[in-house]
Design a protein around this motif. Structure first.
Motif: not given
Length: 511
Positions: A89, A92, A94-95, A97, A115, A118, A130
């Motif tokens: 977690d 990870l 993400n879009d 980042d 994109s 996963k 971020r």
């Protein structure tokens, strides 16, 4: 406003990436007057996160992005390896980042994630940031790909042996404080600048930059041609083509066959006196091995045929505090020179010193690594020195042979054999392979004539090298001048007339 300074980035090779750095810098400078003040990067982000430490695998539960997976602003996700992370977690991706290299030669290199597959995570030598809710992440990416950013990253690592940046220093980097609406406008222009009034100014600078890049490319091409010319000179030298007239004028010269007999006679005496060991017989030279014809009076032989010995160096630890006996290493030999004052010392016994002590006329060859095959002729010894184990010493039978042997060790004939002998995952050449290298041996008197001719031709090459280097320095000054003007706050990106650009260039050349 913070200073934007042009800095050549060795890991940025694509033309589009170089142009993007200039364009982004000019956009930030253009909108600088709308900035309220300067703020740290932390003003725009939620926080920072170091990556996950694990070994990359061919399979696993998570795609595992590393610094090396980011090439010219892109990631080929299909080639990204895997790892297994039981608690992903915090790592990870993400879009939108942003991940930033925090150590090594690419320190500061960034990538905005779009994109991701996963459950993709990022490696420990990366930092993730971020954008917060008031920030357009693409705006941060523009900053991270501008010279405002790179000027600060470079300053952080000035005089550092291994560049790096940590999360605290990254968060403290300065950039203009823009409202979200201004950020969005900057991003829009960066992605589609057709209708912006800044386009002519950017295009003008990019055109100037393109001219300088073309000039630099031509200089590089000239360097490559000069390198080929030097190789051609050495190849013609060892084939006897530079001394055809000399042979015609000196028909009574002692042939190389007689020279080999004298060398062997001296070796036999040294063996009898127990000063050198008897070597294993060298394999005969077959007609299939001979790469080219040589003049009458020359002989094909092997490197060991005209050497008293060829052997590995001394295994010891370098110690800068010891000065009595120096330990010459591969890294101490730069551009065919040694700065003996900087060569460290080592501990060695009298017996070891007698075996490995260097003498004028010795030739050293690097036997492993990226410099395998590189050679150095010991032409002066201001200190007492032995040589390290990653070097091989060639002791010519007669000191008069040393300069010609060294010249041969720069020729295509030598390098073709060396590369073939050193093949492998880790380039390496053994002493026995060096002993067996084919060598076109001229008469001793002709060797002196060849060396004299080559040195005269190489002197002309050095003059050409100086001219090329002078041109390179001029090209660098031109590019610096154009970009300094473009990035300067006082310029405000007003269009320059051709005579104004010429003035900038003239001023740069005076400095």
């Amino acid at each position: 406003m913070i200073e934007a300074k042009y800095i050549p980035l060795t890991f940025v090779s694509e033309k589009d990436e170089k142009e993007r750095l200039i364009k982004n810098t000019m956009l930030l400078r253009h909108f600088g007057s709308l900035a309220e003040n300067e703020v740290p990067l932390s003003h725009y982000i939620e926080g920072t996160q170091y990556g996950f430490n694990a070994a990359a695998k061919d399979s696993g539960t998570n795609r595992f992005v590393r610094i090396s997976d980011i090439t010219n602003g892109k990631i080929d996700w299909d080639s990204v390896p895997f790892c297994k992370c039981d608690d992903p977690d915090g790592y990870l991706l993400n879009d939108h980042d942003l991940i930033i290299a925090r150590t090594g030669g690419t320190t500061g290199k960034s990538f905005m994630v779009l994109s991701p597959p996963k459950d993709s995570i990022f490696a420990g030598y990366l930092i993730r940031i971020r954008a917060n809710s008031n920030t357009n992440p693409a705006f941060i990416s523009i900053f991270l790909n501008s010279y405002f950013y790179w000027g600060q990253i470079t300053s952080l690592n000035r005089d550092e042996f291994r560049p790096s940046v940590n999360a605290k220093k990254l968060s403290a980097l300065k950039l203009p404080k823009f409202e979200r609406s201004v950020q969005d406008e900057i991003v829009a222009i960066a992605s589609d600048s057709e209708n912006s009034n800044i386009v002519p100014e950017i295009e003008e600078v990019l055109t100037s930059q393109k001219r300088q890049v073309e000039l630099a490319s031509e200089i590089t091409h000239q360097e490559a041609l000069l390198g080929k010319l030097k190789q051609a000179i050495l190849q013609e030298a060892i084939q006897g083509k530079l001394t055809e007239q000399w042979r015609a004028e000196n028909p009574a010269t002692e042939p190389a066959a007689e020279l080999l007999k004298r060398i062997q006679k001296e070796k036999d005496q040294l063996i009898a006196d127990k000063k050198i060991r008897k070597q294993k017989p060298l394999p005969p030279i077959t007609p299939e091995e001979i790469p080219f014809g040589i003049p009458e009076g020359w002989e094909w032989c092997r490197l060991m045929d005209m050497s008293r010995d060829i052997h590995y160096g001394f295994t010891a630890s370098a110690d800068v505090n010891k000065k009595e006996t120096r330990l010459l290493r591969i890294t101490d030999i730069q551009n065919d020179r040694v700065n003996w004052e900087s060569v460290p010392g080592c501990a060695c016994t009298d017996k070891e010193r007698r075996k490995y002590l260097l003498n004028v006329g010795d030739i050293l060859i690097a036997r492993t690594g990226g410099t395998v095959g590189k050679s150095y002729l010991v032409d002066a010894l201001p200190v007492q020195s032995v040589f390290a184990s990653y070097l091989v010493r060639v002791i010519p039978s007669f000191i008069e042979l040393a300069v010609f042997i060294k010249m041969y060790l720069g020729s295509p004939c030598y390098w073709e054999q060396l590369i073939d002998a050193a093949r492998g995952a880790q380039p390496n050449v053994s002493g026995s392979k060096l002993k067996n290298l084919l060598f076109p041996l001229p008469p001793l008197a002709e060797q002196a004539a060849i060396v004299e001719r080559v040195e005269a031709l190489m002197a002309h090459c050095r003059e050409l090298e100086q001219e090329i280097e002078h041109s390179r320095q001029h090209a660098d000054r031109l590019l610096q001048a154009v970009l300094k003007e473009a990035f300067s706050p006082a310029t405000q990106l007003k269009a320059r007339a051709p005579d104004e650009e010429a003035r900038i260039i003239r001023e740069a050349l005076k400095k």
